[in-house]
Design a protein around this motif. Structure first.
Motif, PDB file in Angstrom:
ATOM      1  N   TYR A  33       0.834  -1.193   0.000  1.00 48.85           N
ATOM      2  CA  TYR A  33       0.000   0.000   0.000  1.00 48.85           C
ATOM      3  C   TYR A  33       0.876   1.252   0.000  1.00 48.85           C
ATOM      4  O   TYR A  33       1.905   1.288   0.659  1.00 48.85           O
ATOM      5  N   MET A  37      -1.821   6.223   1.885  1.00 51.01           N
ATOM      6  CA  MET A  37      -3.139   5.620   1.694  1.00 51.01           C
ATOM      7  C   MET A  37      -3.995   5.809   2.948  1.00 51.01           C
ATOM      8  O   MET A  37      -3.514   5.653   4.063  1.00 51.01           O
ATOM      9  N   GLY A  39      -6.968   4.126   3.737  1.00 53.74           N
ATOM     10  CA  GLY A  39      -7.412   2.848   4.284  1.00 53.74           C
ATOM     11  C   GLY A  39      -8.890   2.841   4.585  1.00 53.74           C
ATOM     12  O   GLY A  39      -9.688   3.450   3.888  1.00 53.74           O
ATOM     13  N   HIS A  40      -9.267   2.148   5.655  1.00 53.44           N
ATOM     14  CA  HIS A  40     -10.669   2.082   6.049  1.00 53.44           C
ATOM     15  C   HIS A  40     -10.776   2.182   7.572  1.00 53.44           C
ATOM     16  O   HIS A  40      -9.807   2.010   8.290  1.00 53.44           O
ATOM     17  N   ARG A  76     -20.031   1.082   4.496  1.00 47.68           N
ATOM     18  CA  ARG A  76     -18.683   1.117   3.904  1.00 47.68           C
ATOM     19  C   ARG A  76     -18.677   1.786   2.529  1.00 47.68           C
ATOM     20  O   ARG A  76     -17.732   2.465   2.172  1.00 47.68           O
ATOM     21  N   GLN A  81     -13.476   7.810   3.786  1.00 46.96           N
ATOM     22  CA  GLN A  81     -12.187   7.649   4.463  1.00 46.96           C
ATOM     23  C   GLN A  81     -11.501   8.973   4.758  1.00 46.96           C
ATOM     24  O   GLN A  81     -10.288   9.100   4.603  1.00 46.96           O
ATOM     25  N   TYR A 100      -7.849  -2.063   1.841  1.00 44.48           N
ATOM     26  CA  TYR A 100      -9.174  -1.799   1.309  1.00 44.48           C
ATOM     27  C   TYR A 100     -10.178  -2.749   1.939  1.00 44.48           C
ATOM     28  O   TYR A 100      -9.825  -3.836   2.382  1.00 44.48           O
ATOM     29  N   THR A 101     -11.432  -2.343   1.961  1.00 45.65           N
ATOM     30  CA  THR A 101     -12.467  -3.267   2.402  1.00 45.65           C
ATOM     31  C   THR A 101     -12.717  -4.272   1.283  1.00 45.65           C
ATOM     32  O   THR A 101     -12.471  -3.989   0.108  1.00 45.65           O
TER      33      THR A 101
END
Length: 187
Positions: A33, A37, A39-40, A76, A81, A100-101
Motif C-alpha cells: 500500500y 493511503m 485505508g478504512h 462502507r 475515508q 481496502y475493504t
C-alpha cells in the motif's frame, strides 16, 4: 503506402508476450500500500461509549450510532475515508487501518454491538459522570459549549452548574475543556 493495421496489432501482441507484466500478481504476491493511503475505518467496540460524535462529524453520513441498543454501524460504500470520525472520537476507539475493504456486489453496512458489561466493583477508569468542584469553577461556560450532548447547563450570573445525567455520555470532553480543572469524572 500505409502499413496495414493487422501487422501493427500482431506486432503489439508478440511484444506483449515477451515483456514483464505491468500488474502485480495479486493475491499471489502481497499488496504494497502507498504510504499516504487512507485505508478504512476500524472500531474497537469494547472501548466505545456510543457518544455519537463520530456520527455527527461524518460528512457523508456513513456512520450511525444507536446508544440504547449499543450499536455502531458504518455504510462502507458511503464512507469517504476522510478520518474526521477518528479525529473526533474522545475515547480513541476508531482507527484508520491500511488496506481496502473487501469488494462486494451488494451495498451493505457493518454493525458492531457493544458487549454487555458485567456488574463488578468500580474500576479506576478515565470515564464516568462529570462532577464539578465549586471552589475551582469560574463558571466560564466552556464545558457547556464543548459538551456534544448539551448535557451541561451553566448560568454565570447565578453561579449554577447543572448536569443532565440522562443526556451525558461520559465522554470527558467537558473535563478536558475546563481551564481550571474544576471537573472530574467519577465512575
Amino acid at each position: 503506402m500505409e502499413k496495414p493495421r493487422m501487422f501493427t496489432f500482431a506486432g503489439r501482441v508478440i511484444k506483449n508476450l515477451f515483456q514483464k507484466p505491468a500488474t502485480t500478481q495479486y493475491p499471489f504476491e502481497p499488496v504494497e500500500y502507498p504510504e499516504r493511503m487512507r485505508g478504512h475505518i476500524r472500531i474497537e467496540i469494547e472501548n466505545c461509549i456510543t457518544c455519537g460524535l463520530c456520527m455527527r462529524s461524518c460528512p457523508s453520513q456513513a456512520i450511525r450510532v444507536d446508544r440504547k441498543a449499543g450499536t455502531w454501524t458504518i455504510e462502507r460504500f458511503d464512507c469517504v475515508q476522510c478520518g474526521f470520525c477518528v479525529a473526533t472520537c474522545p475515547k480513541k476507539c476508531l482507527f484508520m487501518e491500511k488496506g481496502y475493504t473487501e469488494p462486494d456486489i451488494l451495498k451493505k453496512s457493518e454493525t458492531f454491538t457493544k458487549p454487555k458489561e458485567e456488574k463488578k466493583e468500580a474500576p479506576v477508569t478515565d470515564s464516568g459522570k462529570p462532577v464539578m468542584d465549586a471552589e475551582k469553577c469560574v463558571y466560564c461556560t466552556l464545558c457547556a459549549k464543548k459538551c456534544p450532548q448539551e448535557a451541561i447547563h451553566v448560568e454565570r450570573k447565578e453561579k449554577i452548574w447543572k448536569l443532565d445525567e440522562e443526556k451525558c455520555v461520559e465522554c470527558g470532553i467537558c473535563a478536558g475543556a475546563c481551564p481550571k480543572k474544576a471537573i472530574e469524572l467519577k465512575g
